[in-house]
Design a protein around this motif. Sequence first.
Motif, PDB file in Angstrom:
ATOM      1  N   THR A   9       0.822  -1.203   0.000  1.00 46.85           N
ATOM      2  CA  THR A   9       0.000   0.000   0.000  1.00 46.85           C
ATOM      3  C   THR A   9       0.858   1.256   0.000  1.00 46.85           C
ATOM      4  O   THR A   9       0.562   2.227  -0.700  1.00 46.85           O
ATOM      5  N   LYS A 117     -23.740  -4.660   2.562  1.00 45.74           N
ATOM      6  CA  LYS A 117     -22.554  -5.032   1.796  1.00 45.74           C
ATOM      7  C   LYS A 117     -22.586  -6.512   1.418  1.00 45.74           C
ATOM      8  O   LYS A 117     -22.329  -6.883   0.266  1.00 45.74           O
ATOM      9  N   TYR A 121     -22.769  -8.355  -2.319  1.00 44.14           N
ATOM     10  CA  TYR A 121     -21.817  -9.345  -2.839  1.00 44.14           C
ATOM     11  C   TYR A 121     -22.548 -10.527  -3.464  1.00 44.14           C
ATOM     12  O   TYR A 121     -22.180 -11.009  -4.537  1.00 44.14           O
ATOM     13  N   ASN A 254      -9.746  -4.096  -7.697  1.00 47.30           N
ATOM     14  CA  ASN A 254     -10.143  -3.232  -6.576  1.00 47.30           C
ATOM     15  C   ASN A 254     -11.441  -3.716  -5.940  1.00 47.30           C
ATOM     16  O   ASN A 254     -11.595  -3.700  -4.711  1.00 47.30           O
ATOM     17  N   THR A 255     -12.371  -4.152  -6.782  1.00 43.72           N
ATOM     18  CA  THR A 255     -13.660  -4.647  -6.280  1.00 43.72           C
ATOM     19  C   THR A 255     -13.469  -5.870  -5.383  1.00 43.72           C
ATOM     20  O   THR A 255     -14.002  -5.938  -4.269  1.00 43.72           O
ATOM     21  N   GLU A 257     -10.641  -6.984  -3.982  1.00 41.62           N
ATOM     22  CA  GLU A 257      -9.795  -6.704  -2.821  1.00 41.62           C
ATOM     23  C   GLU A 257     -10.593  -6.045  -1.700  1.00 41.62           C
ATOM     24  O   GLU A 257     -10.421  -6.370  -0.519  1.00 41.62           O
ATOM     25  N   LYS A 258     -11.487  -5.126  -2.058  1.00 40.21           N
ATOM     26  CA  LYS A 258     -12.340  -4.493  -1.045  1.00 40.21           C
ATOM     27  C   LYS A 258     -13.250  -5.527  -0.385  1.00 40.21           C
ATOM     28  O   LYS A 258     -13.496  -5.467   0.829  1.00 40.21           O
ATOM     29  N   ARG A 261     -11.039  -7.508   2.105  1.00 43.22           N
ATOM     30  CA  ARG A 261     -10.689  -6.705   3.277  1.00 43.22           C
ATOM     31  C   ARG A 261     -11.880  -6.520   4.194  1.00 43.22           C
ATOM     32  O   ARG A 261     -11.746  -6.590   5.432  1.00 43.22           O
ATOM     33  N   ARG A 262     -13.046  -6.287   3.627  1.00 44.00           N
ATOM     34  CA  ARG A 262     -14.252  -6.114   4.451  1.00 44.00           C
ATOM     35  C   ARG A 262     -14.616  -7.406   5.169  1.00 44.00           C
ATOM     36  O   ARG A 262     -14.998  -7.391   6.347  1.00 44.00           O
TER      37      ARG A 262
END
Length: 267
Positions: A9, A117, A121, A254-255, A257-258, A261-262
Amino acid sequence: MQDFYKMVTAMGICSEYNAEGHRAIYDHISSILGKEPAFTDAQSPPTLTFYATRNMLRPYFILGQIPDLLDCLAMVDTFRKYAVDASSVALSWQEYYVKEPSSDSDKTLLTERELKKLQDYVTNDEHDRLYYILATKNLCLLHVYYLVTAPESCMLAERLNDYFPGCFPGHDIPSKLLFQHGLSDSEKQIMEEAYQACKEFILDVTQWEEEREEEQKHLTAEQADAAFEQAFREKFPPPCSQEELISDLDYYLNTVEKMIRRMEDYF
């Protein structure tokens, strides 16, 4: 892997190759492998897979690495599918505990934001999977286009079989690429259409080369190569824009990975 994530990062995506930053990351991975030999046989952590995938896209998109890129993307989609399945299970437990509030006094329900969220998904599963498959198809098309004139053009037949198994009658050789496993009928149809496009493209290039042979006889080998490259690009434009494809892959990475992480934060 938290330290590794912070290193990646902090380095970010650079317009130029950050040799010092990448060397620090490689040394960090080597130190982990040295301390934990069993780690070499374990599944690649998501953070490492995301790093490797982005490293093949930025700062330079090297077309010769597309087969490796496809394998990394297949792993990313596996992470996405795992996150979707875990979300579905969590939603089922949420529904159960809402209906049976006395079944477990120590339970912790999802917040409204977390619930939304996870629902997203699951709802977007088919859309995200199709997005991945279409990106995979375009990578296959672009790599075939590249190989036709590349120094490693001798690899074309092998890669055609990897991308479109069974395309050579009488040679039933399994693909070595991960994305081939678990394709649905509709996804196989998408790849079949891509194969037909590749087949027509190769036949057109072959015919075009034969028609050019006579007019190339008076040129030196160096002149013929230069004239061929220019004429080829004018006659056969790429099957897709590299810039748009990289942008699509950035969005997909990015989608997912988010999502990962969530899920780590929630559970």
